[in-house]
Design a protein around this motif. Structure first.
Motif, PDB file in Angstrom:
ATOM      1  N   LEU A  50      12.442   5.387   0.950  1.00 34.72           N
ATOM      2  CA  LEU A  50      10.993   5.396   1.123  1.00 34.72           C
ATOM      3  C   LEU A  50      10.250   5.623  -0.183  1.00 34.72           C
ATOM      4  N   VAL A  51      10.907   6.292  -1.133  1.00 29.93           N
ATOM      5  CA  VAL A  51      10.257   6.487  -2.431  1.00 29.93           C
ATOM      6  C   VAL A  51       9.947   5.143  -3.074  1.00 29.93           C
ATOM      7  N   VAL A  52      10.827   4.167  -2.877  1.00 31.13           N
ATOM      8  CA  VAL A  52      10.625   2.835  -3.440  1.00 31.13           C
ATOM      9  C   VAL A  52       9.804   1.963  -2.507  1.00 31.13           C
ATOM     10  N   LEU A  53      10.010   2.101  -1.187  1.00 31.44           N
ATOM     11  CA  LEU A  53       9.403   1.175  -0.238  1.00 31.44           C
ATOM     12  C   LEU A  53       7.978   1.540   0.179  1.00 31.44           C
ATOM     13  N   VAL A  54       7.620   2.822   0.171  1.00 28.97           N
ATOM     14  CA  VAL A  54       6.316   3.226   0.704  1.00 28.97           C
ATOM     15  C   VAL A  54       5.149   2.522   0.022  1.00 28.97           C
ATOM     16  N   PRO A  55       5.111   2.390  -1.311  1.00 26.64           N
ATOM     17  CA  PRO A  55       3.979   1.649  -1.905  1.00 26.64           C
ATOM     18  C   PRO A  55       3.877   0.211  -1.388  1.00 26.64           C
ATOM     19  N   ARG A  56       5.002  -0.450  -1.213  1.00 22.92           N
ATOM     20  CA  ARG A  56       4.971  -1.823  -0.710  1.00 22.92           C
ATOM     21  C   ARG A  56       4.565  -1.864   0.762  1.00 22.92           C
ATOM     22  N   ARG A  66       2.744   0.287   2.236  1.00 21.84           N
ATOM     23  CA  ARG A  66       1.317   0.633   2.304  1.00 21.84           C
ATOM     24  C   ARG A  66       0.458  -0.611   2.069  1.00 21.84           C
ATOM     25  N   VAL A  67       0.856  -1.425   1.097  1.00 25.71           N
ATOM     26  CA  VAL A  67       0.114  -2.658   0.820  1.00 25.71           C
ATOM     27  C   VAL A  67       0.184  -3.601   2.017  1.00 25.71           C
ATOM     28  N   LEU A  68       1.361  -3.715   2.639  1.00 23.11           N
ATOM     29  CA  LEU A  68       1.496  -4.576   3.821  1.00 23.11           C
ATOM     30  C   LEU A  68       0.621  -4.071   4.964  1.00 23.11           C
ATOM     31  N   TRP A  69       0.557  -2.740   5.141  1.00 22.01           N
ATOM     32  CA  TRP A  69      -0.269  -2.177   6.220  1.00 22.01           C
ATOM     33  C   TRP A  69      -1.756  -2.440   5.937  1.00 22.01           C
ATOM     34  N   GLU A  70      -2.155  -2.288   4.689  1.00 21.30           N
ATOM     35  CA  GLU A  70      -3.541  -2.540   4.336  1.00 21.30           C
ATOM     36  C   GLU A  70      -3.928  -4.012   4.495  1.00 21.30           C
ATOM     37  N   ASN A  71      -2.906  -4.887   4.486  1.00 20.06           N
ATOM     38  CA  ASN A  71      -3.170  -6.317   4.645  1.00 20.06           C
ATOM     39  C   ASN A  71      -2.928  -6.806   6.070  1.00 20.06           C
ATOM     40  N   GLY A  72      -2.844  -5.894   7.030  1.00 18.11           N
ATOM     41  CA  GLY A  72      -2.823  -6.291   8.421  1.00 18.11           C
ATOM     42  C   GLY A  72      -1.526  -6.119   9.160  1.00 18.11           C
ATOM     43  N   SER A  73      -0.433  -5.758   8.507  1.00 18.25           N
ATOM     44  CA  SER A  73       0.829  -5.551   9.218  1.00 18.25           C
ATOM     45  C   SER A  73       0.766  -4.261  10.014  1.00 18.25           C
ATOM     46  N   GLN A 107       3.129   8.678   9.459  1.00 22.11           N
ATOM     47  CA  GLN A 107       2.213   9.553   8.737  1.00 22.11           C
ATOM     48  C   GLN A 107       2.306   9.336   7.226  1.00 22.11           C
ATOM     49  N   ARG A 108       3.507   9.084   6.741  1.00 20.31           N
ATOM     50  CA  ARG A 108       3.681   8.873   5.299  1.00 20.31           C
ATOM     51  C   ARG A 108       2.973   7.602   4.857  1.00 20.31           C
ATOM     52  N   ILE A 109       3.056   6.564   5.663  1.00 19.95           N
ATOM     53  CA  ILE A 109       2.412   5.299   5.301  1.00 19.95           C
ATOM     54  C   ILE A 109       0.896   5.416   5.360  1.00 19.95           C
ATOM     55  N   ILE A 110       0.371   6.092   6.390  1.00 15.69           N
ATOM     56  CA  ILE A 110      -1.070   6.082   6.633  1.00 15.69           C
ATOM     57  C   ILE A 110      -1.799   7.165   5.857  1.00 15.69           C
ATOM     58  N   ARG A 111      -1.287   8.391   5.860  1.00 16.15           N
ATOM     59  CA  ARG A 111      -2.070   9.516   5.353  1.00 16.15           C
ATOM     60  C   ARG A 111      -1.525  10.164   4.096  1.00 16.15           C
ATOM     61  N   LEU A 112      -0.221  10.283   3.995  1.00 18.55           N
ATOM     62  CA  LEU A 112       0.310  10.989   2.831  1.00 18.55           C
ATOM     63  C   LEU A 112       0.149  10.154   1.578  1.00 18.55           C
ATOM     64  N   PRO A 113       0.103  10.795   0.385  1.00 22.37           N
ATOM     65  CA  PRO A 113      -0.140  10.048  -0.856  1.00 22.37           C
ATOM     66  C   PRO A 113       0.941   9.012  -1.100  1.00 22.37           C
ATOM     67  N   SER A 114       0.548   7.856  -1.583  1.00 21.22           N
ATOM     68  CA  SER A 114       1.478   6.796  -1.982  1.00 21.22           C
ATOM     69  C   SER A 114       0.989   6.184  -3.279  1.00 21.22           C
ATOM     70  N   ALA A 115       1.820   5.421  -3.925  1.00 21.97           N
ATOM     71  CA  ALA A 115       1.485   4.862  -5.235  1.00 21.97           C
ATOM     72  C   ALA A 115       0.331   3.875  -5.148  1.00 21.97           C
ATOM     73  N   SER A 116       0.104   3.260  -3.974  1.00 20.60           N
ATOM     74  CA  SER A 116      -0.963   2.285  -3.859  1.00 20.60           C
ATOM     75  C   SER A 116      -2.332   2.911  -3.881  1.00 20.60           C
ATOM     76  N   ARG A 117      -2.400   4.241  -3.667  1.00 24.12           N
ATOM     77  CA  ARG A 117      -3.699   4.920  -3.643  1.00 24.12           C
ATOM     78  C   ARG A 117      -4.001   5.615  -4.953  1.00 24.12           C
ATOM     79  N   GLU A 118      -3.053   5.574  -5.859  1.00 27.03           N
ATOM     80  CA  GLU A 118      -3.265   6.273  -7.133  1.00 27.03           C
ATOM     81  C   GLU A 118      -3.970   5.371  -8.127  1.00 27.03           C
TER      82      GLU A 118
END
Length: 499
Positions: A355-361, A363-370, A488-499
């Motif tokens: 998840l350390v590697v996958l969460v930023p990706r 997160r981007v997929l979720w923000e784009n409708g997945s 929760q990690r994808i939606i609310r916890l900090p990820s690289a896409s929000r930095e």
């Protein structure tokens, strides 16, 4: 000593000291290596002397039902042990990272700049391993000859065989190492690795089966005996191994002398074909199977398969661990082994697919409708399915070999350990990123992973159907918790896409 060889030995010593974290001089390291080699030789000689004297005594008293030539059991055992020792080292040379010690050395440019020859780098890297093989095998052979001489059973044929075996084994190991050093490494395909695992299973399983039948007396009614013609067959095999290894070493040495660290590769590099993923699950699967650590994962799975084959051969040979007194509780080791091995494989998977590697990706997929449901199910299905398919058959067979009943709880224990790895990465946001883009979980995440995975293994220790149901139920509950924390990690916890 040529300056090129001295430089190669010094650089290899510095690499070893850096890997060990020791702050000693190269001279002290050299003396330590000499003392270690002498200790290995003495220990091998002492152990061989004890075992071979015991075998001669058991053969003379008729405890072991063997009807071969007197003293042949000790000779046969010594030669077999040396063959397996050399075979294990050769397999490690071919399958492990040692096959890249020269061709894939990260200091190739430095060697070229310092005029360090490839053959001298080969001597510095593979030479010590060949020396250890020779010392260990020569000590075993010498102890066997000494035992036969003290028992009055020494024969010229057996002494000659035992004398030639260490030289042939060392030549074979050095020949294989030289061939790998002189030729660019080719990646092992699934077919190659499967063939090696099958050959290894046969090489370990057949002697385990025959040895178990022999020790239990199961071969005596069939009139089994060590064939009188085994010595000519062994002599032919030893001669072939020695001459083949010497030929490989000679050819490879000439190639290394002629082409020492060339600037251009002699082989066209084939890049893997890329395919377009139509959904996130397919993309996750492609990322999983193309992991840079799949060689380490395949080696771990291969070891599990070899262990399961050997245990099954012992079971088929007539040994029933559940009825063997002190070893009756050996079945309790299988769930613990499944837990530890699965955590190891899951950690290797998480370096490129955690998840350390996958969460930023993601997160981007979720923000784009997945949807988070498809993302979570894709990660869990690919990683759990991959781990279950690799490890479940081996541990199910191990459970049958240990208790007479397949380890039906293997899927729940393996799934729980793999899920716990995802849980630890979901809850802990601390990361340890490496320079090559991979990442390791933090100590807190590793501790949480262990605590979450342990109950499944402990519940699997409960005998009967109750333990199986309890372990499966805990795994299902753990999967639900993992899915919630992952979301929760994808939606609310900090990820690289929000930095």
């Amino acid at each position: 000593m040529p300056s090129s060889l001295a430089a190669a030995i010094a650089l290899e010593g510095l690499r070893l000291l850096a890997a060990l974290g020791w702050s000693i001089s190269l001279r002290a390291l050299g003396w330590l290596a000499i003392i270690t080699a002498a200790a290995i030789a003495l220990l091998a000689f002492a152990a061989g002397l004890t075992v071979f004297r015991l075998l001669c005594s058991l053969e003379a008293e008729g405890v072991i039902p063997l009807n071969g030539t007197a003293g042949s059991l000790a000779s046969f055992t010594a030669i077999t042990v040396v063959i397996y020792l050399a075979g294990g080292v050769a397999l490690r040379e071919m399958l492990g990272p040692r096959r890249l010690a020269v061709q894939g050395n990260p200091n190739r440019g430095l060697f070229r700049a310092l005029d360090v020859e490839m053959r001298h780098v080969f001597l510095a890297t593979c030479g010590p391993r060949g020396l250890v093989v020779f010392l260990a095998s020569a000590s075993l052979a010498t102890s066997a000859v000494a035992t036969l001489a003290m028992s009055g059973l020494a024969r010229p044929a057996s002494v000659l065989l035992l004398t030639a075996t260490p030289f042939a084994a060392t030549a074979a190991v050095l020949g294989i190492g030289g061939w790998l050093a002189a030729h660019e490494a080719r990646p092992f395909t699934l077919a190659h690795r499967s063939a090696v695992v099958m050959l290894g299973s046969a090489a370990l399983g057949v002697p385990a089966y025959l040895g178990t039948r022999l020790l239990s007396g199961g071969l005596e009614p069939r009139g089994w005996r060590l064939p009188t013609m085994w010595e000519p067959v062994a002599a032919a095999g030893i001669l072939a191994a020695g001459l083949g290894g010497a030929w490989l070493l000679t050819v490879s040495w000439a190639r290394m002398s002629r082409d020492s660290f060339p600037l251009r590769s002699s082989r066209t590099i084939r890049r893997p074909r890329t395919s377009k993923a139509i959904n996130p699950t397919a993309a996750l699967w492609l990322n999983l199977v193309s992991s840079r650590h799949h060689h380490a994962i395949a080696s771990t799975v291969s070891l599990v398969t070899l262990a399961a084959s050997t245990a099954a051969a012992v079971r088929l040979g007539g040994f029933q661990a559940e009825k063997a007194g002190p070893s009756a509780s050996i079945g309790t080791v299988v769930p613990c082994m499944a837990l530890v091995v699965t955590l190891t494989v899951a950690e290797l998977l998480s370096k490129d697919n955690g998840l350390v590697v996958l969460v930023p990706r993601l997160r981007v997929l979720w923000e784009n409708g997945s949807s988070t449901r498809s993302l979570i199910s894709g990660v869990l299905c690919t990683q759990l399915g991959f781990t279950l398919a690799l490890l479940t058959p081996g541990f199910a067979v191990m459970g049958w070999a240990a208790t007479g009943v397949p380890f039906w709880g293997a899927p729940s224990v393996i799934a729980a350990a793999a899920s716990a790895t995802v849980l630890g990465s979901s809850v802990s946001t601390a990361v340890v990123k490496q320079a090559d883009g991979s990442a390791d979980v933090s100590l807190a995440a590793a501790l949480l992973t262990l605590l979450a995975a342990a109950p499944a293994g402990l519940l699997a220790l409960i005998p009967g159907l109750f333990g199986l149901i309890a372990s499966c139920l805990y795994t299902v509950i753990l999967l639900g918790g993992v899915a919630l924390c992952f979301r929760q990690r994808i939606i609310r916890l900090p990820s690289a896409s929000r930095e």
